[in-house]
Write a protein that holds these residues in place. Structure first.
Motif, PDB file in Angstrom:
ATOM      1  N   VAL A 165       0.823  -1.223   0.000  1.00  0.00           N
ATOM      2  CA  VAL A 165       0.000   0.000   0.000  1.00  0.00           C
ATOM      3  C   VAL A 165       0.846   1.258   0.000  1.00  0.00           C
ATOM      4  O   VAL A 165       0.321   2.363  -0.180  1.00  0.00           O
ATOM      5  CB  VAL A 165      -0.965   0.026   1.203  1.00  0.00           C
ATOM      6  CG1 VAL A 165      -2.076  -0.988   1.030  1.00  0.00           C
ATOM      7  CG2 VAL A 165      -0.223  -0.193   2.514  1.00  0.00           C
ATOM      8  N   LYS A 166       2.132   1.126   0.159  1.00  0.00           N
ATOM      9  CA  LYS A 166       3.037   2.276   0.191  1.00  0.00           C
ATOM     10  C   LYS A 166       2.900   3.182  -1.044  1.00  0.00           C
ATOM     11  O   LYS A 166       2.787   4.406  -0.906  1.00  0.00           O
ATOM     12  CB  LYS A 166       4.480   1.769   0.345  1.00  0.00           C
ATOM     13  CG  LYS A 166       5.564   2.852   0.298  1.00  0.00           C
ATOM     14  CD  LYS A 166       6.924   2.192   0.491  1.00  0.00           C
ATOM     15  CE  LYS A 166       8.067   3.153   0.198  1.00  0.00           C
ATOM     16  NZ  LYS A 166       8.149   4.238   1.213  1.00  0.00           N
ATOM     17  N   PRO A 167       2.887   2.624  -2.282  1.00  0.00           N
ATOM     18  CA  PRO A 167       2.761   3.504  -3.447  1.00  0.00           C
ATOM     19  C   PRO A 167       1.454   4.302  -3.455  1.00  0.00           C
ATOM     20  O   PRO A 167       1.421   5.437  -3.953  1.00  0.00           O
ATOM     21  CB  PRO A 167       2.811   2.528  -4.636  1.00  0.00           C
ATOM     22  CG  PRO A 167       3.512   1.323  -4.105  1.00  0.00           C
ATOM     23  CD  PRO A 167       3.064   1.214  -2.685  1.00  0.00           C
ATOM     24  N   TRP A 189      -1.635  15.149   2.440  1.00  0.00           N
ATOM     25  CA  TRP A 189      -1.917  14.882   3.854  1.00  0.00           C
ATOM     26  C   TRP A 189      -2.318  13.406   3.929  1.00  0.00           C
ATOM     27  O   TRP A 189      -3.340  13.009   3.370  1.00  0.00           O
ATOM     28  CB  TRP A 189      -3.079  15.722   4.365  1.00  0.00           C
ATOM     29  CG  TRP A 189      -2.944  17.201   4.146  1.00  0.00           C
ATOM     30  CD1 TRP A 189      -2.324  18.121   4.938  1.00  0.00           C
ATOM     31  CD2 TRP A 189      -3.485  17.959   3.044  1.00  0.00           C
ATOM     32  NE1 TRP A 189      -2.446  19.382   4.422  1.00  0.00           N
ATOM     33  CE2 TRP A 189      -3.153  19.308   3.251  1.00  0.00           C
ATOM     34  CE3 TRP A 189      -4.215  17.606   1.904  1.00  0.00           C
ATOM     35  CZ2 TRP A 189      -3.523  20.315   2.364  1.00  0.00           C
ATOM     36  CZ3 TRP A 189      -4.588  18.594   1.019  1.00  0.00           C
ATOM     37  CH2 TRP A 189      -4.243  19.931   1.255  1.00  0.00           C
ATOM     38  N   THR A 190      -1.528  12.580   4.601  1.00  0.00           N
ATOM     39  CA  THR A 190      -1.828  11.148   4.685  1.00  0.00           C
ATOM     40  C   THR A 190      -1.926  10.772   6.160  1.00  0.00           C
ATOM     41  O   THR A 190      -0.923  10.742   6.870  1.00  0.00           O
ATOM     42  CB  THR A 190      -0.764  10.315   3.957  1.00  0.00           C
ATOM     43  OG1 THR A 190      -0.660  10.778   2.603  1.00  0.00           O
ATOM     44  CG2 THR A 190      -1.142   8.848   3.939  1.00  0.00           C
ATOM     45  N   LEU A 191      -3.171  10.488   6.612  1.00  0.00           N
ATOM     46  CA  LEU A 191      -3.466  10.325   8.033  1.00  0.00           C
ATOM     47  C   LEU A 191      -3.733   8.868   8.413  1.00  0.00           C
ATOM     48  O   LEU A 191      -4.283   8.102   7.624  1.00  0.00           O
ATOM     49  CB  LEU A 191      -4.716  11.131   8.423  1.00  0.00           C
ATOM     50  CG  LEU A 191      -4.735  12.650   8.284  1.00  0.00           C
ATOM     51  CD1 LEU A 191      -4.916  13.091   6.846  1.00  0.00           C
ATOM     52  CD2 LEU A 191      -5.852  13.232   9.140  1.00  0.00           C
ATOM     53  N   PHE A 238       2.822   7.718   5.596  1.00  0.00           N
ATOM     54  CA  PHE A 238       2.011   8.579   6.462  1.00  0.00           C
ATOM     55  C   PHE A 238       2.830   9.785   6.916  1.00  0.00           C
ATOM     56  O   PHE A 238       4.044   9.674   7.134  1.00  0.00           O
ATOM     57  CB  PHE A 238       1.535   7.806   7.696  1.00  0.00           C
ATOM     58  CG  PHE A 238       0.587   6.681   7.382  1.00  0.00           C
ATOM     59  CD1 PHE A 238      -0.737   6.946   7.057  1.00  0.00           C
ATOM     60  CD2 PHE A 238       1.024   5.362   7.392  1.00  0.00           C
ATOM     61  CE1 PHE A 238      -1.618   5.914   6.749  1.00  0.00           C
ATOM     62  CE2 PHE A 238       0.163   4.325   7.094  1.00  0.00           C
ATOM     63  CZ  PHE A 238      -1.165   4.605   6.765  1.00  0.00           C
ATOM     64  N   ASN A 239       2.159  10.915   7.064  1.00  0.00           N
ATOM     65  CA  ASN A 239       2.830  12.079   7.646  1.00  0.00           C
ATOM     66  C   ASN A 239       2.030  12.726   8.780  1.00  0.00           C
ATOM     67  O   ASN A 239       2.506  13.656   9.427  1.00  0.00           O
ATOM     68  CB  ASN A 239       3.193  13.124   6.574  1.00  0.00           C
ATOM     69  CG  ASN A 239       2.009  13.539   5.715  1.00  0.00           C
ATOM     70  OD1 ASN A 239       0.845  13.317   6.073  1.00  0.00           O
ATOM     71  ND2 ASN A 239       2.295  14.149   4.570  1.00  0.00           N
ATOM     72  N   ILE A 240       0.818  12.228   9.028  1.00  0.00           N
ATOM     73  CA  ILE A 240      -0.018  12.734  10.111  1.00  0.00           C
ATOM     74  C   ILE A 240      -0.593  11.550  10.883  1.00  0.00           C
ATOM     75  O   ILE A 240      -1.147  10.624  10.284  1.00  0.00           O
ATOM     76  CB  ILE A 240      -1.172  13.607   9.572  1.00  0.00           C
ATOM     77  CG1 ILE A 240      -0.615  14.826   8.814  1.00  0.00           C
ATOM     78  CG2 ILE A 240      -2.086  14.062  10.706  1.00  0.00           C
ATOM     79  CD1 ILE A 240      -1.669  15.639   8.093  1.00  0.00           C
ATOM     80  N   ILE A 241      -0.470  11.594  12.208  1.00  0.00           N
ATOM     81  CA  ILE A 241      -0.985  10.523  13.057  1.00  0.00           C
ATOM     82  C   ILE A 241      -1.936  11.123  14.088  1.00  0.00           C
ATOM     83  O   ILE A 241      -1.594  12.091  14.769  1.00  0.00           O
ATOM     84  CB  ILE A 241       0.159   9.788  13.805  1.00  0.00           C
ATOM     85  CG1 ILE A 241       1.175   9.209  12.817  1.00  0.00           C
ATOM     86  CG2 ILE A 241      -0.412   8.702  14.705  1.00  0.00           C
ATOM     87  CD1 ILE A 241       0.651   8.116  11.923  1.00  0.00           C
ATOM     88  N   THR A 242      -3.138  10.539  14.199  1.00  0.00           N
ATOM     89  CA  THR A 242      -4.045  10.946  15.271  1.00  0.00           C
ATOM     90  C   THR A 242      -3.972   9.900  16.384  1.00  0.00           C
ATOM     91  O   THR A 242      -3.876   8.704  16.124  1.00  0.00           O
ATOM     92  CB  THR A 242      -5.489  11.110  14.771  1.00  0.00           C
ATOM     93  OG1 THR A 242      -5.963   9.866  14.244  1.00  0.00           O
ATOM     94  CG2 THR A 242      -5.567  12.183  13.685  1.00  0.00           C
ATOM     95  N   THR A 243      -4.024  10.383  17.625  1.00  0.00           N
ATOM     96  CA  THR A 243      -3.802   9.506  18.778  1.00  0.00           C
ATOM     97  C   THR A 243      -4.935   9.563  19.791  1.00  0.00           C
ATOM     98  O   THR A 243      -4.828   8.952  20.866  1.00  0.00           O
ATOM     99  CB  THR A 243      -2.484   9.885  19.473  1.00  0.00           C
ATOM    100  OG1 THR A 243      -2.484  11.291  19.742  1.00  0.00           O
ATOM    101  CG2 THR A 243      -1.280   9.529  18.601  1.00  0.00           C
TER     102      THR A 243
END
Length: 429
Positions: A118-120, A127-129, A164-169
């Protein structure tokens, strides 16, 4: 398969979308995802309404092409501009996911192979969350699975590798390892350069507005959870985890607008676990937030995929505005199997900003995924697969014709489920 592909294309053209399914047959034993290495799988909890409160190739896999993202390659335009918003659902780490990922020679974990296929796709996003539903406090606090998770810090490296460059926690497992686990998790994510939202180590960090700019478009980000599984917020730190409170969210949306956000994403960890449709409380809250100025609601928690819908509302200047509500993106990565729990969706959404500065939501494309698990108990291997491509290419040689037929049926079910509310919202226009 051609019939399913044709159906997908037709739905995308009519509603702006795409989707995925479930193979219930165990390839090498099934489990709930709640098992510990040293014990038998635990019984799965009953659904609860929580709306508010190795770098080497693995056998049978096709090596995907490299697709590096570099924002410097996309200078801001003087006129119209467009960027891509992408998001996935829950990323979990049950204990059976650990053993085969451990590199004994390097004495560290390597989860990169989980994401190779799924990386490609993920690298196409600006924005990839992802919603990280486990602390990654590392070895010092001990590794554990359900009910109180803690995963190796190397998972952060793998998420970065995946694109990914955005992580929600903000989720119900944020405090599984207490305030120290929360702190170490944030440290490990920030060390990889992620933008993180939903938990905080200080009041100032919690209050800081999060706006991420790509291609001249500024996205404001918020994230909240219904609760923390009954674990109290740390003493004198009520800000540690952002809890769903309608008035607070509406206030924060307003703050982001005043700060110049062109569009706003609100990640909500809410809903009823294992239910294929959103409940009334989910729908009411999400629609209120769109009316209050949010543009995208990114839902998680049910561990199965739920529909998305587009909502027509009115902007502050009286002009029409379109909002997107994704009620649940399912499990992107976990050891849960069966009843659609091993399926998820990557959402790809085009965001357009015109010369006047008006920002709108464009095409919505859901891309179904499946967590393929192979090997024997105690050494399972995992790979997240773009489902339609996997079915069309029959790339996994270990699967039988019957397995593929089951996947095709599941894909069809997912297409209908994900787009059911989108079709209804289009009919109302």
């Amino acid at each position: 398969m051609r019939l399913i592909s044709t159906l997908l294309i037709a739905i995308i053209l009519l509603t702006g979308c795409l989707n995925g399914p479930s193979l219930d047959k165990p390839i090498a034993g099934a489990g709930t995802g709640n098992e510990q290495i040293s014990s038998e799988p635990q019984a799965e909890a009953k659904p609860e309404d929580t709306s508010f409160h190795t770098d080497g190739e693995q056998p049978g896999y096709v090596q995907p092409p490299e697709n590096k993202r570099n924002d410097a390659d996309y200078p801001e335009a003087d006129g119209d501009t467009e960027a891509v918003w992408m998001a996935v659902g829950d990323i979990m780490m049950h204990m059976p996911q650990l053993p085969a990922a451990y590199d004994k020679q390097r004495k560290r974990y390597n989860f990169n192979p989980f994401f190779e296929q799924v990386k490609p796709i993920l690298e196409e996003g600006d924005w990839t969350l992802a919603n990280l539903e486990t602390p990654i406090a590392g070895k010092s606090l001990g590794y554990s699975g359900f009910p109180r998770f803690n995963a190796p810090s190397e998972l952060a490296e793998a998420l970065k590798y995946a694109g990914f460059n955005i992580i929600t926690t903000a989720n119900n497992h944020a405090l599984d390892r207490g305030a120290e686990g929360l702190r170490l998790t944030l440290n490990n994510l920030l060390a990889q350069g992620f933008t993180v939202k939903g938990t905080a180590r200080s009041k100032a960090e919690a209050d800081k507005l999060t706006i991420v700019k790509h291609k001249g478009i500024r996205m404001g980000l918020l994230a909240y959870t219904y609760g923390t599984n009954g674990i109290a917020l740390p003493k004198n730190k009520p800000y540690a985890v952002s809890i769903i409170e309608e008035a607070t969210i509406i206030r924060d949306i307003g703050r982001l607008r005043e700060a110049g956000a062109d569009f706003i994403t609100v990640a909500l960890h809410f809903g009823t676990e294992y239910q294929a449709q959103p409940n009334d409380r989910q729908k009411a809250l999400a629609r209120k937030l769109i009316a209050a100025g949010a543009d995208i609601i990114a839902g998680s928690h049910p561990h199965v995929v739920q529909p998305y819908e587009t909502v027509e509302t009115t902007a502050g200047d009286g002009s029409p505005r379109r909002g997107l509500i994704i009620y649940s993106m399912g499990n992107f990565l976990s050891n849960q199997r069966g009843d659609m729990k091993d399926f998820g969706v990557i959402y790809k959404v085009r965001i357009h900003k015109d010369k006047s500065g008006m920002t709108t939501i464009g095409d919505v494309q859901p891309i179904p995924t499946w967590v393929y698990r192979s090997g024997l108990k105690g050494s399972y291997r995992y790979m997240i697969l773009p489902l339609e491509r996997a079915v069309d290419s029959r790339q996994i040689k270990e699967l039988t014709d019957a397995d593929y037929e089951s996947l095709i049926r599941s894909l069809d079910v997912m297409v209908q489920r994900i787009t059911s509310m989108a079709a209804a919202s289009n009919t109302k226009k």
